[in-house]
Design an enzyme around this catalytic site. Structure first.
Site, PDB file in Angstrom:
ATOM      1  N   LYS A  54     -27.984  25.645   4.437  1.00 11.25           N
ATOM      2  CA  LYS A  54     -28.255  27.085   4.313  1.00 11.25           C
ATOM      3  C   LYS A  54     -27.290  27.732   3.330  1.00 11.25           C
ATOM      4  O   LYS A  54     -27.678  28.544   2.493  1.00 11.25           O
ATOM      5  CB  LYS A  54     -28.173  27.751   5.699  1.00 11.25           C
ATOM      6  CG  LYS A  54     -29.378  27.406   6.578  1.00 11.25           C
ATOM      7  CD  LYS A  54     -29.141  27.684   8.048  1.00 11.25           C
ATOM      8  CE  LYS A  54     -30.295  27.119   8.881  1.00 11.25           C
ATOM      9  NZ  LYS A  54     -30.004  27.092  10.320  1.00 11.25           N
ATOM     10  N   GLN A  98     -25.674  29.330  14.609  1.00 13.03           N
ATOM     11  CA  GLN A  98     -26.366  28.034  14.639  1.00 13.03           C
ATOM     12  C   GLN A  98     -26.550  27.575  16.090  1.00 13.03           C
ATOM     13  O   GLN A  98     -25.624  27.586  16.870  1.00 13.03           O
ATOM     14  CB  GLN A  98     -25.563  26.996  13.828  1.00 13.03           C
ATOM     15  CG  GLN A  98     -26.245  25.654  13.691  1.00 13.03           C
ATOM     16  CD  GLN A  98     -27.565  25.715  12.924  1.00 13.03           C
ATOM     17  OE1 GLN A  98     -27.676  26.377  11.893  1.00 13.03           O
ATOM     18  NE2 GLN A  98     -28.587  25.034  13.430  1.00 13.03           N
ATOM     19  N   ASP A 121     -32.706  36.102  12.032  1.00 14.35           N
ATOM     20  CA  ASP A 121     -33.469  34.978  12.600  1.00 14.35           C
ATOM     21  C   ASP A 121     -34.217  35.387  13.871  1.00 14.35           C
ATOM     22  O   ASP A 121     -34.686  34.525  14.618  1.00 14.35           O
ATOM     23  CB  ASP A 121     -32.536  33.787  12.882  1.00 14.35           C
ATOM     24  CG  ASP A 121     -33.293  32.470  13.035  1.00 14.35           C
ATOM     25  OD1 ASP A 121     -34.477  32.404  12.628  1.00 14.35           O
ATOM     26  OD2 ASP A 121     -32.715  31.517  13.578  1.00 14.35           O
TER      27      ASP A 121
END
Ligand code: NAP
Length: 280
Positions: A54, A98, A121
């Protein structure tokens, strides 16, 4: 039967990334560089790889990336404190924690600490709810990637029976909702589903989000179905038995180079959009 269309995630990802250059340039003229902060708790090698990928994707596009590495014994309170600092930092536009986090951490509480403006996200309950109502700025990236792939290849969703295998809050559930919002008839399956194979056989669109290598077999797939494999297991293996499903599907995403690169592109797109929104 006509040849199966391979849904090329790299092509879709490139298209999304190219579409961002104008916005990145006009932000730059105002002295703004979109910035994504990724938080990695612990030293899980696959998570570290995802975070690195990423970060590299950000760099290639002129998006800044900040990486916060926290020790594996970090407490929920310490993680929330770190997230709050990023919330308060005007130079940070997107925050990605994450997943999965070490077991001592209350993952839900940590996700909830991310401010909605920076929830690129779609992991907060508010982000999830906005997605359910169909007006989210940032739906979860993998579900967004699946919709983007269908969109890119002009595969219509309306009226189709979509079977989603998996109901996690960041993948199975939001992608089910997004397909429903686009007028599919959706069946969401999970570990307690009975007659799973028979249900999958009804799917015009099949989304695999199970976390088990080569779980979905070719003989579960209706002839001509569209198969989207969100899975990513050790050794670059998807949740779908690709060779078996290829024989039955009219279109299929490979692993790698399917949903994965589009997920990263969606994350970059959301980060740029968050920066634009904050700049207004
Ligand atoms: P998860 O949280 O572990 O959820 C897995 C889901 O699969 C659960 O809903 C579970 O049901 C269901 N399931 C497990 N065994 C099953 C069975 N035998 N029959 C039917 N359903 C079953 O996983 P996730 O985070 O959603 O991830 C799913 C996959 O996507 C993984 O391979 C992951 O690596 C991948 N992934 C890829 C990306 C990407 O960028 N491509 C991003 C995120 C995740 P229950 O709810 O009943 O337990």
């Amino acid at each position: 039967m006509p040849e199966t269309l391979i849904l090329d995630g790299n092509r879709v990802a490139t298209d999304i990334k190219e579409s961002l250059s104008g916005a990145i340039q006009s932000l730059a003229k105002r002295g703004i560089v979109p910035c994504l902060a990724t938080i990695l708790v612990g030293d899980d090698p696959s998570s570290a790889t995802y975070v690195r990928m990423k970060g590299n994707a950000c760099k290639r596009l002129g998006i800044q990336s900040i990486r916060l590495d926290l020790p594996k014994d970090t407490s929920t309170g310490e993680l929330i404190l770190a997230i709050r600092k990023l919330n308060a930092d005007p130079n940070v536009h997107g925050i990605l924690l994450q997943h999965p986090v070490p077991h001592q951490i209350d993952e839900r509480a940590a996700f909830e600490a991310i401010s909605i403006e920076k929830d690129v996200d779609g992991v907060t309950t508010l982000g999830f709810a906005q997605n359910a109502f169909g007006f989210a700025d940032f739906p979860s990236c993998t579900p967004a990637a699946i919709i983007a792939i269908l969109d890119y290849y002009n595969i219509s969703i309306e009226g189709k029976h979509a079977v989603v295998i998996g109901r996690s809050p960041i993948l199975g559930k939001p992608v089910s909702i997004m397909l429903l919002n686009q007028n599919a008839t959706v069946t969401t399956c999970h570990s307690k589903t009975t007659n799973l194979e028979d249900i999958v056989r009804l799917g015009d669109i099949v989304v695999a989000a199970v976390g088990k290598p080569r779980f979905v077999k070719g003989d579960w797939i209706k002839s001509g179905a569209i198969v989207l494999d969100a899975g990513y297991n050790e050794g670059n293996i998807g949740d779908v038995d690709y060779d078996g499903c290829l024989l039955k599907a009219s279109a299929i995403t490979p692993v790698p180079a399917g949903v994965g690169p589009v997920t990263i592109a969606a994350l970059l797109k959301h980060t740029v959009a968050a920066a634009e929104k904050l700049a207004k």
